[in-house]
Write an enzyme that holds these catalytic residues in place. Structure first.
Site, PDB file in Angstrom:
ATOM      1  N   SER A 435      28.806 -68.881  28.541  1.00  0.00           N
ATOM      2  CA  SER A 435      28.319 -69.100  27.132  1.00  0.00           C
ATOM      3  C   SER A 435      28.874 -70.081  26.839  1.00  0.00           C
ATOM      4  CB  SER A 435      29.514 -68.364  25.705  1.00  0.00           C
ATOM      5  OG  SER A 435      30.572 -69.113  26.424  1.00  0.00           O
ATOM      6  N   HIS A 456      23.890 -64.105  28.486  1.00  0.00           N
ATOM      7  CA  HIS A 456      24.773 -64.491  28.238  1.00  0.00           C
ATOM      8  C   HIS A 456      25.191 -62.936  27.077  1.00  0.00           C
ATOM      9  CE1 HIS A 456      27.202 -65.951  24.733  1.00  0.00           C
ATOM     10  NE2 HIS A 456      27.997 -65.799  25.040  1.00  0.00           N
ATOM     11  N   GLU A 468      21.493 -62.923  25.426  1.00  0.00           N
ATOM     12  CA  GLU A 468      20.573 -64.639  25.348  1.00  0.00           C
ATOM     13  C   GLU A 468      20.266 -64.760  26.662  1.00  0.00           C
ATOM     14  OE1 GLU A 468      22.694 -67.144  21.806  1.00  0.00           O
ATOM     15  OE2 GLU A 468      23.708 -66.541  23.766  1.00  0.00           O
ATOM     16  N   ASN A 506      26.118 -69.353  19.495  1.00  0.00           N
ATOM     17  CA  ASN A 506      27.605 -70.453  19.678  1.00  0.00           C
ATOM     18  C   ASN A 506      27.400 -71.835  19.053  1.00  0.00           C
ATOM     19  OD1 ASN A 506      29.309 -68.628  20.152  1.00  0.00           O
ATOM     20  ND2 ASN A 506      29.047 -69.340  22.703  1.00  0.00           N
TER      21      ASN A 506
END
Length: 601
Positions: A435, A456, A468, A506
């Site tokens: 991540s 991800h 992702e 993130n």
């Protein structure tokens, strides 16, 4: 529960004037009228006053149809709402709420005019979310009666109201308006005077980062919005939300925030200025980041930037069997996802016992799905039978796709990729679920970096729809095409992004969380008020401090450090309070204490 009792010593706000009958002003007027207040709606534009009346008539008609109002109550609400085009109609108001455009000049004109119209004890409230309440109060003849009253759009539905006091505001005025907000069925949060206050102060920094991400062509608008909706459970993606708010409005708010903070994260992304200057201000103009069916419309229509629906330009590789490396929660969840989708899965860990324990965890998860009616007993049994536990990565010799889900430590991952490079057959795709770490660093640990890609998944993998898909500068086109096809086969939504810290979710989420910590660190607002503001004002499923404690403060700090190291932006430096809590071993729910304390189980 009994209705809250008003303090009889406080000013009684029976008659309220609302100045500015746009969408927000009309919504505020409706809330007040339905709560039994006499409402004086004022707008210099007679068309706006007529439109406000029509909106109230339509909304109360719907309320009657849905059984929320009787015809008699509807008639009373409409009778309590009167409209005027002259500000002097506010002469008898106990409270005046201005909701005119976000311009100091316009708001100052309103406040100066009201000084000569209203009674000395009338409270004056500004609906601004960006401009200084203190500056507006200082221009008034009686600054002690001026405060901020920030409703959220749509006002009838949104529960949050930020009550903003300046250093000049009388406590009795704040208390009276707070009582009124409670009587309106709202949840008031007391905040000080700074641009954006709590909710918008956090929200607009995040929106600005999303605009900058899109402007840099890091990801498509559709992928950015899908990532934040599916990865964080948000009701809208950031770019669609900017279109709803108004690109020009967002630019104004951010300029005010930047003037106060000098934080580069608040400096409006150039694309906001470009769209504003071109008149592409969002839904109200019919075009902003997206194109809409009409000015003021909500339906997005295809335009030149809409992704095509044709076949992929590159054909993917065949994937029939999948290897999952790891034995933790994420590895188990990913193995379950692939097995339910019909893939043969090899679940390999560092020992046969760990692999068997992981399969047992999957069996329990599948049983819960059966109990909840989401899966038949037969389907659960077939999925479990497709999973073969193994105590060695040698078992990956024949898999078509190997997915690592081990500890978020680059050395550990690189060692594993070196092993996978040796045991996996030529043409097998090697994927990392990292991540925050660079995918290319994992790729360079192999002799076939073209076969390495990021996948991800989000936790819990069986429930979360987002993946992702992270391609490096070395990833082959057919590897990328294969992984997108696989995501669709396992009923996940793939979004494409490049190999940089935080990817999409993130990179947008953690600066927002960090800014929330800074608010508490600076004693601007409490944990509870910030969490309430983001849930009630932004529609977030969890407040930032609830989420931080769930994610883990140590994990959050590690991600913040990665983002800061990669982008070198001072605004991304982890808040000292976060570092102090981690150093003290307060890591969130898993240790029983983070930003809050939790009962030990």
């Amino acid at each position: 529960m009994a209705a809250p009792q008003s303090d009889p010593s406080l000013p009684q706000l029976h008659t309220v004037a609302v100045v500015g009958l746009g969408t927000m002003g009309t919504g505020v007027a409706e809330v007040l009228a339905r709560a039994g207040r006499e409402v004086i709606g004022i707008d210099v534009d007679a068309t706006a006053t007529a439109q406000a009346t029509a909106v109230l008539e339509a909304s109360t008609t719907r309320a009657v149809r849905r059984g929320r109002l009787t015809e008699g109550e509807r008639g009373d609400v409409l009778a309590r709402f009167r409209t005027f085009t002259d500000l002097r109609a506010a002469a008898d108001a106990d409270l005046v709420i201005e909701v005119v455009p976000e311009s100091y000049e316009i708001k100052q004109q309103v406040f100066r005019a009201l000084d000569g119209i209203v009674r000395p004890d009338t409270i004056l409230a500004t609906g601004t979310n960006a401009l200084s309440v203190t500056r507006l109060a200082a221009d008034s003849a009686r600054p002690e009666r001026v405060l901020g009253l920030h409703f959220f759009n749509p006002a009838p539905a949104m529960k949050l109201v930020e009550v903003v006091s300046s250093v000049l505001t009388a406590p009795a005025a704040v208390a009276a308006v707070t009582d009124l907000a409670i009587e309106l069925g709202k949840e008031p949060v007391a905040v000080g005077d700074r641009p954006g206050f709590v909710a918008d102060g956090l929200l607009f920094g995040y929106l600005n980062q999303a605009a900058a991400m899109y402007e840099a062509r890091y990801a498509s608008r559709e992928d950015i919005d899908a990532a934040m909706k599916l990865g964080c459970g948000l009701p809208m993606g950031p770019l669609a939300l900017l279109d709803l708010i108004g690109v020009d409005t967002a630019r104004t708010v951010l300029e005010a925030m930047y003037a106060a903070s000098h934080d580069r994260l608040h400096a409006p992304a150039p694309i906001l200025g470009q769209l504003s200057e071109a008149g592409l201000t969002g839904r109200k103009a019919g075009r902003g980041f997206y194109t809409y069916d009409a000015p003021g419309g909500a339906t997005i229509v295809p335009d030149a930037l809409t992704p095509g629906g044709g076949a992929a330009a590159t054909e993917g590789r065949a994937v029939r069997s999948v290897g999952v490396a790891g034995s933790g929660t994420m590895a188990s969840g990913i193995a379950e996802v692939f097995a339910k989708a019909g893939y043969d899965v090899v679940l390999a860990a560092r020992s046969p016992e760990k692999a068997e324990a992981a399969k047992s965890r999957i069996a329990k998860s599948l049983a819960r799905s059966v109990d909840k009616g989401r899966l038949t007993t037969e389907a659960a049994g077939e999925a479990l039978a497709r999973i073969t536990p193994a105590g060695s990565y040698d078992a990956f010799a024949d898999v078509d796709l190997a997915v690592e889900a081990v500890a978020e430590d680059l050395d550990v991952k690189q060692q594993l990729f070196a092993v996978l490079d040796k045991v996996c057959k030529p043409g097998a795709i090697l994927a990392t679920t990292t991540s925050s770490l660079p995918v290319v660093a994992c790729a360079r640990a192999t002799s076939r970096p073209q076969d390495v890609i990021g996948m991800h998944f989000f936790n819990p993998a069986p429930a979360m729809k987002l993946v992702e898909v992270v391609r490096t500068v070395l990833t082959a086109d057919d590897v990328h095409a294969t992984v997108r096809e696989v995501c669709e086969a396992i009923r996940k939504h793939p979004v494409d992004c490049g190999d940089r810290a935080g990817f999409i979710v993130n990179a947008l989420l953690f600066p927002y969380l960090n800014n929330a910590i800074k608010m508490v660190q600076e004693h601007y607002a409490s944990l509870d008020d910030i969490d309430a503001a983001m849930k009630l004002g932004g529609g977030y499923p969890m407040g930032p401090f609830e989420l931080l404690d769930v994610v883990g403060l140590d994990v959050s700090l590690a991600i913040e450090k990665v983002l800061h190291r990669e982008f070198r932006d001072p605004g991304l430096a982890p808040a000292p309070l976060l570092e102090h809590l981690v150093a003290a071993g307060c890591l969130g729910r898993k240790t029983g204490r983070g930003f809050r304390e939790y009962a030990r189980r």
